[in-house]
Design a protein around this motif. Structure first.
Motif, PDB file in Angstrom:
ATOM      1  N   GLY A  39       0.778  -1.264   0.142  1.00  0.00           N
ATOM      2  CA  GLY A  39      -0.090   0.136  -0.089  1.00  0.00           C
ATOM      3  C   GLY A  39       0.883   1.401   0.022  1.00  0.00           C
ATOM      4  O   GLY A  39       0.220   2.223   0.057  1.00  0.00           O
ATOM      5  N   SER A  40       2.171   1.474  -0.260  1.00  0.00           N
ATOM      6  CA  SER A  40       2.801   2.386   0.134  1.00  0.00           C
ATOM      7  C   SER A  40       3.399   3.021  -1.409  1.00  0.00           C
ATOM      8  O   SER A  40       3.266   2.226  -2.413  1.00  0.00           O
ATOM      9  CB  SER A  40       4.304   2.027   0.499  1.00  0.00           C
ATOM     10  N   ALA A  41       3.272   4.316  -1.538  1.00  0.00           N
ATOM     11  CA  ALA A  41       3.350   4.783  -2.722  1.00  0.00           C
ATOM     12  C   ALA A  41       4.774   4.994  -3.079  1.00  0.00           C
ATOM     13  O   ALA A  41       5.761   4.339  -2.443  1.00  0.00           O
ATOM     14  CB  ALA A  41       3.406   6.529  -2.601  1.00  0.00           C
ATOM     15  N   PRO A  42       5.198   4.846  -4.377  1.00  0.00           N
ATOM     16  CA  PRO A  42       6.281   4.519  -4.949  1.00  0.00           C
ATOM     17  C   PRO A  42       7.456   5.448  -4.937  1.00  0.00           C
ATOM     18  O   PRO A  42       8.726   5.365  -4.819  1.00  0.00           O
ATOM     19  CB  PRO A  42       6.105   4.481  -6.744  1.00  0.00           C
ATOM     20  N   GLY A  43       7.000   6.799  -4.902  1.00  0.00           N
ATOM     21  CA  GLY A  43       8.022   7.803  -4.381  1.00  0.00           C
ATOM     22  C   GLY A  43       8.955   7.842  -5.859  1.00  0.00           C
ATOM     23  O   GLY A  43       8.703   7.568  -6.766  1.00  0.00           O
ATOM     24  N   SER A  44      10.021   8.656  -5.720  1.00  0.00           N
ATOM     25  CA  SER A  44      11.087   8.985  -6.814  1.00  0.00           C
ATOM     26  C   SER A  44      12.027   7.717  -7.111  1.00  0.00           C
ATOM     27  O   SER A  44      12.173   6.940  -6.287  1.00  0.00           O
ATOM     28  CB  SER A  44      12.057  10.239  -6.386  1.00  0.00           C
ATOM     29  N   PRO A  45      12.057   7.485  -8.403  1.00  0.00           N
ATOM     30  CA  PRO A  45      13.058   6.370  -8.901  1.00  0.00           C
ATOM     31  C   PRO A  45      14.460   6.680  -8.615  1.00  0.00           C
ATOM     32  O   PRO A  45      15.098   5.727  -8.693  1.00  0.00           O
ATOM     33  CB  PRO A  45      12.766   6.266 -10.418  1.00  0.00           C
ATOM     34  N   ASN A  46      14.496   7.732  -8.196  1.00  0.00           N
ATOM     35  CA  ASN A  46      15.995   8.096  -7.885  1.00  0.00           C
ATOM     36  C   ASN A  46      16.285   8.026  -6.292  1.00  0.00           C
ATOM     37  O   ASN A  46      17.601   8.609  -5.938  1.00  0.00           O
ATOM     38  CB  ASN A  46      16.368   9.816  -8.324  1.00  0.00           C
ATOM     39  N   ALA A  47      15.470   7.451  -5.764  1.00  0.00           N
ATOM     40  CA  ALA A  47      15.683   7.512  -4.047  1.00  0.00           C
ATOM     41  C   ALA A  47      16.947   6.583  -3.838  1.00  0.00           C
ATOM     42  O   ALA A  47      17.117   5.548  -4.443  1.00  0.00           O
ATOM     43  CB  ALA A  47      14.392   7.076  -3.372  1.00  0.00           C
ATOM     44  N   THR A  48      17.460   6.852  -2.693  1.00  0.00           N
ATOM     45  CA  THR A  48      18.696   6.168  -2.090  1.00  0.00           C
ATOM     46  C   THR A  48      18.413   5.905  -0.794  1.00  0.00           C
ATOM     47  O   THR A  48      17.249   6.133  -0.101  1.00  0.00           O
ATOM     48  CB  THR A  48      20.102   6.913  -2.304  1.00  0.00           C
ATOM     49  N   SER A  49      19.384   5.197  -0.067  1.00  0.00           N
ATOM     50  CA  SER A  49      19.167   4.780   1.389  1.00  0.00           C
ATOM     51  C   SER A  49      18.916   5.893   2.245  1.00  0.00           C
ATOM     52  O   SER A  49      18.269   5.906   3.355  1.00  0.00           O
ATOM     53  CB  SER A  49      20.417   3.810   1.658  1.00  0.00           C
ATOM     54  N   GLU A  50      19.451   7.387   1.769  1.00  0.00           N
ATOM     55  CA  GLU A  50      19.045   8.467   2.669  1.00  0.00           C
ATOM     56  C   GLU A  50      17.715   8.801   2.568  1.00  0.00           C
ATOM     57  O   GLU A  50      17.183   9.091   3.674  1.00  0.00           O
ATOM     58  CB  GLU A  50      20.096   9.843   1.662  1.00  0.00           C
ATOM     59  N   ASN A  51      17.079   8.521   1.462  1.00  0.00           N
ATOM     60  CA  ASN A  51      15.632   8.874   1.513  1.00  0.00           C
ATOM     61  C   ASN A  51      14.768   7.723   2.384  1.00  0.00           C
ATOM     62  O   ASN A  51      13.809   8.153   2.919  1.00  0.00           O
ATOM     63  CB  ASN A  51      15.098   8.648   0.113  1.00  0.00           C
ATOM     64  N   TYR A  52      15.193   6.480   2.222  1.00  0.00           N
ATOM     65  CA  TYR A  52      14.760   5.566   3.271  1.00  0.00           C
ATOM     66  C   TYR A  52      14.900   5.866   4.552  1.00  0.00           C
ATOM     67  O   TYR A  52      13.878   5.381   5.253  1.00  0.00           O
ATOM     68  CB  TYR A  52      15.434   4.108   2.745  1.00  0.00           C
ATOM     69  N   ALA A  53      15.879   6.402   4.884  1.00  0.00           N
ATOM     70  CA  ALA A  53      16.142   6.791   6.342  1.00  0.00           C
ATOM     71  C   ALA A  53      14.937   7.888   6.775  1.00  0.00           C
ATOM     72  O   ALA A  53      14.609   7.805   7.662  1.00  0.00           O
ATOM     73  CB  ALA A  53      17.523   7.570   6.461  1.00  0.00           C
ATOM     74  N   GLU A  54      14.653   8.750   5.866  1.00  0.00           N
ATOM     75  CA  GLU A  54      13.607   9.621   6.059  1.00  0.00           C
ATOM     76  C   GLU A  54      12.328   8.690   6.269  1.00  0.00           C
ATOM     77  O   GLU A  54      11.399   9.295   7.009  1.00  0.00           O
ATOM     78  CB  GLU A  54      13.507  10.478   5.119  1.00  0.00           C
ATOM     79  N   ASP A  55      12.010   7.665   5.369  1.00  0.00           N
ATOM     80  CA  ASP A  55      10.658   6.961   5.749  1.00  0.00           C
ATOM     81  C   ASP A  55      10.827   6.500   7.089  1.00  0.00           C
ATOM     82  O   ASP A  55       9.734   6.242   7.656  1.00  0.00           O
ATOM     83  CB  ASP A  55      10.667   5.917   4.733  1.00  0.00           C
ATOM     84  N   VAL A  56      11.962   5.952   7.603  1.00  0.00           N
ATOM     85  CA  VAL A  56      12.133   5.522   8.756  1.00  0.00           C
ATOM     86  C   VAL A  56      11.548   6.404   9.971  1.00  0.00           C
ATOM     87  O   VAL A  56      10.804   6.217  10.984  1.00  0.00           O
ATOM     88  CB  VAL A  56      13.410   5.017   9.179  1.00  0.00           C
ATOM     89  N   LEU A  57      12.180   7.883   9.719  1.00  0.00           N
ATOM     90  CA  LEU A  57      11.939   8.682  10.856  1.00  0.00           C
ATOM     91  C   LEU A  57      10.443   8.987  10.806  1.00  0.00           C
ATOM     92  O   LEU A  57       9.891   9.727  11.642  1.00  0.00           O
ATOM     93  CB  LEU A  57      12.877  10.071  10.402  1.00  0.00           C
TER      94      LEU A  57
END
Length: 476
Positions: free
Chosen positions: A210-228
Motif C-alpha cells: 500500500g505504499s506510494a512509489p516515490g522518486s525512482p532516484n531514491a537512495t538509502s538516505e531517502n529511506y532513512a527519512e521514511d524510517v523517521l
C-alpha cells in the motif's frame, strides 16, 4: 511466477509413448537461490493440454500458463505475464523433461521430474490468529519526500505506554513482512516482540503493497527519512512511550538504522541484524566470493567473477552518465570473456545473465550510493545503545569482517553501550542452517532462529527497563 513459450497451436497429440499430463517438480537455480517449481498439467476431453504452475518457495500458487504443447517428445510452455518460456525434451520412459527456462535475457537449465504429490511449504513459525494483542492497519507520510507509507502496527495489551520499534527491511522492494521464499521474517519477529510487550511498526517499502512509489532516484538516505516518518508516527500514539522508540534493521536496513538514528534524538536504540561495517563495494565483492564458493565454483571461476565485478564497480564510480556506463560495462565484460576458454565461458554464462538482467539496477542512484557508502563515519556518531548481530554462516554480509568494523567505529565514537554478537549456526536470514547458502533459504522450514528472537527481545527489554550502560562482545 508463470511460464510461456513461443506461441504454438494447442495440440492434443502428446508424446507418442507417454502423456505429459500429471504433476512435475523442477528446481530453478539462480544467484545461489533454489526455487522449486511445480508444473500441473491436465488434458481436457477434447485432448487439449492445460497447465498451471506453483512457485513453491515463493508461496505463489496456480499461476496461469498461457500455452502448453507436447509434440514429438518436445514440451513447450509459455507465461506472457512474466515473460517466461520453457522448452524441454521428454525422456524415453516419460519420467523427466530436460530443458531450459528463459526469462528476459537469462536462461536457466531446469529438469522437471514426474511426481505423485508435490511437496508442501512448511512455515511453522507463522503466527496464527487470533493474536493476544491488537493489530492495526496504519498509514502516514514522509513529508520531506511527499511519500505515503502503509503498514501494520501491533500493540501489546498494557495500561501504560510501551516501548516500540520500527522494522527496516533489506535491499530491494520488500513488503512489510519482508517476505522471501515463503518466509515472512518480519511477521514472525513482530509477533514475538509484541507478545513480549513491545509494540512493532512494520511497513511496506516504497512501491510495495500500500505504499506510494516515490522518486525512482531514491537512495538509502531517502529511506532513512521514511524510517523517521515512522518514528514520528509512533510518537503521536498514546499507547507508545515516546522515549523508548527504537529501530531494528535487517541487512541494508541495518545500514539505514544508524543513518536515521544520527538524524533524530527521538531514536532511543538500534538493532542491526546483519548490518554492514564494510563499504558497500567490499561487502558485495566478498559476498560474491562466498556465494561462488558455496555454489561449487573453483578458485579460477571465483577470480573471474571478482574481476568482472571489480571492473563494473570501477566503471560506475568513474562514469556518471548511465548510458555511457552501461556501454562501458558491456564492453569490459565482452573483453574479459574474450580471454576465457570455452569451458570458462560456459561456466561464466550464468554470471553474464545476472549482469545483463541487473544492468539497470547497477546504474541506479540507489546502487551507486550503496557502492560508495562507508558505514564507519555514521556509526561513530551513534551514541545510543546498539545491538549488532550477524550469523556465523552469513554469506551475504561476512560476519567477522563486518562485526569488527562495527565495533571499531562505535568505540571510536565513544559509544558506551553496545553489544556485538556473532550468532552460531545461523545464516543471513537468521535461520538455523547447514551451509548458509541462499539455496537453503526456501528449504529450511524455520523462519527465524528462536535464539535470535530471544536475543533481540531480551536486549530491548533490558534497554527499556534499566539505565545500566555496558559494552559487550561475544563471539560464538
Amino acid at each position: 511466477m508463470t511460464y510461456h513459450s513461443s506461441p504454438a497451436p494447442w495440440c492434443s497429440a502428446l508424446s507418442t509413448q507417454h502423456s505429459v499430463a500429471g504433476t512435475w517438480l523442477g528446481v530453478l537455480e539462480a544467484q545461489g537461490f533454489k526455487l522449486r517449481i511445480v508444473l500441473k498439467i491436465t488434458q481436457t476431453p477434447e485432448g487439449k493440454l492445460v497447465a498451471k504452475m506453483d512457485s513453491l518457495d515463493q508461496a505463489a500458487n496456480d499461476l496461469p500458463i498461457d500455452t502448453i504443447t507436447s509434440e514429438s517428445g518436445v514440451v513447450r510452455f509459455e507465461a506472457r505475464a512474466l515473460s517466461l518460456s520453457y522448452e524441454g525434451k521428454l525422456n524415453d520412459d516419460g519420467s523427466e523433461i530436460v530443458g531450459n527456462l528463459k526469462q528476459g535475457p537469462a536462461t536457466f537449465p531446469v529438469t522437471f521430474k514426474r511426481t505423485e504429490k508435490a511437496p508442501t511449504l512448511g512455515r511453522p513459525q507463522d503466527p496464527q490468529k487470533p493474536y493476544p494483542y491488537s493489530e492495526e492497519e496504519v498509514s502516514y507520510e514522509n513529508t520531506i519526500d511527499k511519500v505515503r507509507l502503509t503498514g501494520t502496527l501491533t500493540l501489546p495489551p498494557s495500561r501504560k505506554p510501551v516501548p516500540a520499534v520500527v522494522l527496516i527491511t533489506g535491499s530491494g522492494g520488500q513488503d512489510r513482512n519482508e517476505t522471501l521464499l515463503g518466509h515472512r521474517p518480519f511477521l514472525v519477529l513482530a509477533d514475538h516482540l509484541t507478545r513480549r510487550g513491545i509494540a512493532v511498526l512494520r511497513v511496506d517499502d516504497r512501491g510495495m503493497g500500500g505504499s506510494a512509489p516515490g522518486s525512482p532516484n531514491a537512495t538509502s538516505e531517502n529511506y532513512a527519512e521514511d524510517v523517521l516518518a515512522g518514528v514520528a508516527f509512533l510518537k503521536g500514539r498514546k499507547e507508545i512511550n515516546p522515549r523508548q522508540i527504537g529501530l531494528i534493521g535487517h541487512s541494508e536496513g541495518g545500514m539505514i538504522a544508524p543513518i536515521a538514528a544520527v538524524r533524530s534524538k527521538d531514536v532511543a536504540f538500534i538493532v542491526m541484524m546483519a548490518g554492514m561495517g564494510q563499504t558497500g563495494t567490499d561487502v558485495i565483492l566478498m559476498q560474491g566470493d562466498l556465494l561462488q564458493k558455496a555454489s561449487g565454483s573453483g578458485p579460477e571461476m571465483i577470480t573471474q567473477v571478482r574481476k568482472a565485478f571489480e571492473q563494473i564497480f570501477a566503471i560506475l564510480k568513474a562514469e556518471k552518465d548511465n548510458v555511457a556506463a552501461e556501454k562501458k560495462i558491456r564492453e569490459a565484460v565482452v573483453s574479459q570473456m574474450a580471454t576465457m576458454t570455452e569451458a570458462q565461458k560456459k561456466a561464466f554464462a550464468p554470471v553474464l545473465g545476472t549482469i545483463n538482467a541487473q544492468m539497470k539496477m547497477y546504474v541506479s542512484d540507489w546502487f551507486r550510493y550503496f557502492l560508495l557508502f562507508d558505514p564507519g563515519p555514521t556509526l561513530a556518531k551513534v551514541r545510543i545503545p546498539v545491538l549488532a548481530i550477524v550469523g556465523e554462516k552469513d554469506l551475504q554480509v561476512p560476519p567477522q569482517e563486518n562485526l569488527v568494523l562495527i565495533e571499531a567505529a562505535l568505540k571510536k565514537g565513544g559509544n558506551k553501550n553496545y553489544t556485538i554478537l556473532l550468532m552460531p549456526g545461523v545464516n543471513h536470514l537468521f535461520q538455523t542452517a547447514k551451509t548458509g547458502s541462499p539455496s537453503e533459504y526456501g528449504v529450511i522450514e524455520e523462519t527465524v532462529s528462536p535464539t535470535a528472537l530471544q536475543t533481540i527481545s531480551d536486549w530491548i527489554l533490558k534497554q527499556t527497563t534499566t539505565r545500566k550502560r555496558a559494552n559487550t562482545r561475544k563471539v560464538g
